[in-house]
Scaffold this motif. Structure first.
Motif, PDB file in Angstrom:
ATOM      1  N   TYR A 140       3.911  17.092  20.483  1.00  0.00           N
ATOM      2  CA  TYR A 140       4.592  17.859  19.437  1.00  0.00           C
ATOM      3  C   TYR A 140       5.675  17.019  18.767  1.00  0.00           C
ATOM      4  O   TYR A 140       5.800  17.015  17.540  1.00  0.00           O
ATOM      5  N   ALA A 141       6.444  16.283  19.573  1.00  0.00           N
ATOM      6  CA  ALA A 141       7.490  15.417  19.029  1.00  0.00           C
ATOM      7  C   ALA A 141       6.885  14.236  18.276  1.00  0.00           C
ATOM      8  O   ALA A 141       7.394  13.840  17.214  1.00  0.00           O
ATOM      9  N   LYS A 144       5.468  15.313  14.870  1.00  0.00           N
ATOM     10  CA  LYS A 144       6.573  15.566  13.950  1.00  0.00           C
ATOM     11  C   LYS A 144       7.194  14.258  13.482  1.00  0.00           C
ATOM     12  O   LYS A 144       7.458  14.072  12.284  1.00  0.00           O
ATOM     13  N   ALA A 145       7.418  13.330  14.411  1.00  0.00           N
ATOM     14  CA  ALA A 145       8.040  12.055  14.075  1.00  0.00           C
ATOM     15  C   ALA A 145       7.165  11.228  13.128  1.00  0.00           C
ATOM     16  O   ALA A 145       7.686  10.499  12.263  1.00  0.00           O
ATOM     17  N   LYS A 147       5.215  12.511  10.915  1.00  0.00           N
ATOM     18  CA  LYS A 147       5.014  13.352   9.726  1.00  0.00           C
ATOM     19  C   LYS A 147       3.577  13.881   9.635  1.00  0.00           C
ATOM     20  O   LYS A 147       3.020  14.050   8.545  1.00  0.00           O
ATOM     21  N   ALA A 149       2.688  16.709  11.787  1.00  0.00           N
ATOM     22  CA  ALA A 149       2.698  18.078  12.320  1.00  0.00           C
ATOM     23  C   ALA A 149       2.363  19.132  11.273  1.00  0.00           C
ATOM     24  O   ALA A 149       1.673  20.118  11.563  1.00  0.00           O
ATOM     25  N   GLU A 150       2.827  18.950  10.055  1.00  0.00           N
ATOM     26  CA  GLU A 150       2.662  19.972   9.007  1.00  0.00           C
ATOM     27  C   GLU A 150       1.204  20.217   8.624  1.00  0.00           C
ATOM     28  O   GLU A 150       0.879  21.245   8.021  1.00  0.00           O
TER      29      GLU A 150
END
Length: 240
Positions: A140-141, A144-145, A147, A149-150
């Motif tokens: 999950y991290a 997100k890191a 870019k 995740a979206e």
């Protein structure tokens, strides 16, 4: 019609910069440990291949992060033991804590250049996207890191499901998050056994993302278990 695309994570969406052995070597060096990165990378591959699947059936979610940490600590420790340098550490637990946290950031990873164009194209086509991976909860991290995740409606990982690919249970768990039949879902991943064979056995469509076909052929490891294997060397070649 493909309504949902499942994607593997490491080796498919992103990968380690250089090699695992080089990342391990760099941090180990800051702890006073001297080791050859190629030897350490080979040792890591041996340790990782011999480890049990990273899945913890019947364990409550709150306990999983610690089990993931301990699983990876055992793999890393064995890698340094195989490389013959484990004795050089004065505080291996402290080293590993820093190493584990490092891999939850963007720094050791790179996103394959074909990934963002493919994800954007599929999103515009109205295809739902999901991650199905034998990764741990740091995914999950990392997503997100990087870019990423979206882009994804859901993320399903082996440690939370209690079963690792190619076990059909992880694909079933992912399917339950989407209102879609298995035959309308495509899974893409870099492992022939875990991703391609696993998804096909679970009733999904599948494509083997073989990013280095020359190496596979040269090593004589081209899978011949099926008369026709749906594969590609880049996400650029896929169209729906």
């Amino acid at each position: 019609m493909t309504k949902v695309i499942f994607l593997d994570a490491a080796g498919t969406l992103f990968d380690v910069r250089g090699s695992v052995g080089e990342v391990y070597r760099q941090l180990a060096n800051s702890f006073g440990v001297t080791v050859n990165s190629q030897e350490l990378n080979a040792a890591f591959s041996q340790s990782f291949a011999s480890a049990s699947p990273m899945a913890f059936p019947g364990i409550e979610l709150a306990k999983i992060p610690q089990l993931e940490f301990e699983w990876w600590q055992a793999v890393a420790a064995k890698a340094f033991q195989i490389a013959g340098v484990f004795h050089q550490f004065s505080d291996f637990p402290q080293f590993f804590a820093e190493l584990y946290a490092h891999f939850a950031t963007a720094e050791p990873w790179f996103v394959y250049p074909d990934v963002f164009p493919a994800l954007n194209k599929w999103q515009k086509q109205g295809i739902e996207l999901a991650v199905v991976s034998n990764f741990d909860s740091r995914i999950y991290a990392v997503l997100k890191a990087l870019k990423l995740a979206e882009y994804f409606t859901s993320v399903t990982i082996s440690t939370e499901v209690g079963a690792a690919k190619p076990d059909s249970q992880i694909f079933t768990a992912a399917l339950q998050k989407h209102n879609c039949l298995a035959e309308n879902v495509l899974h893409i991943g870099d492992s022939f056994k875990a991703d391609y064979c696993g998804a096909k056995a679970a009733g999904l469509k599948a494509i083997w993302l073989n990013r280095e076909p020359e190496k596979v052929v040269e090593s004589g490891k081209l899978p011949l278990t099926e008369t026709k294997i749906e594969q590609c060397s880049s996400l650029d070649y896929l169209a729906f």
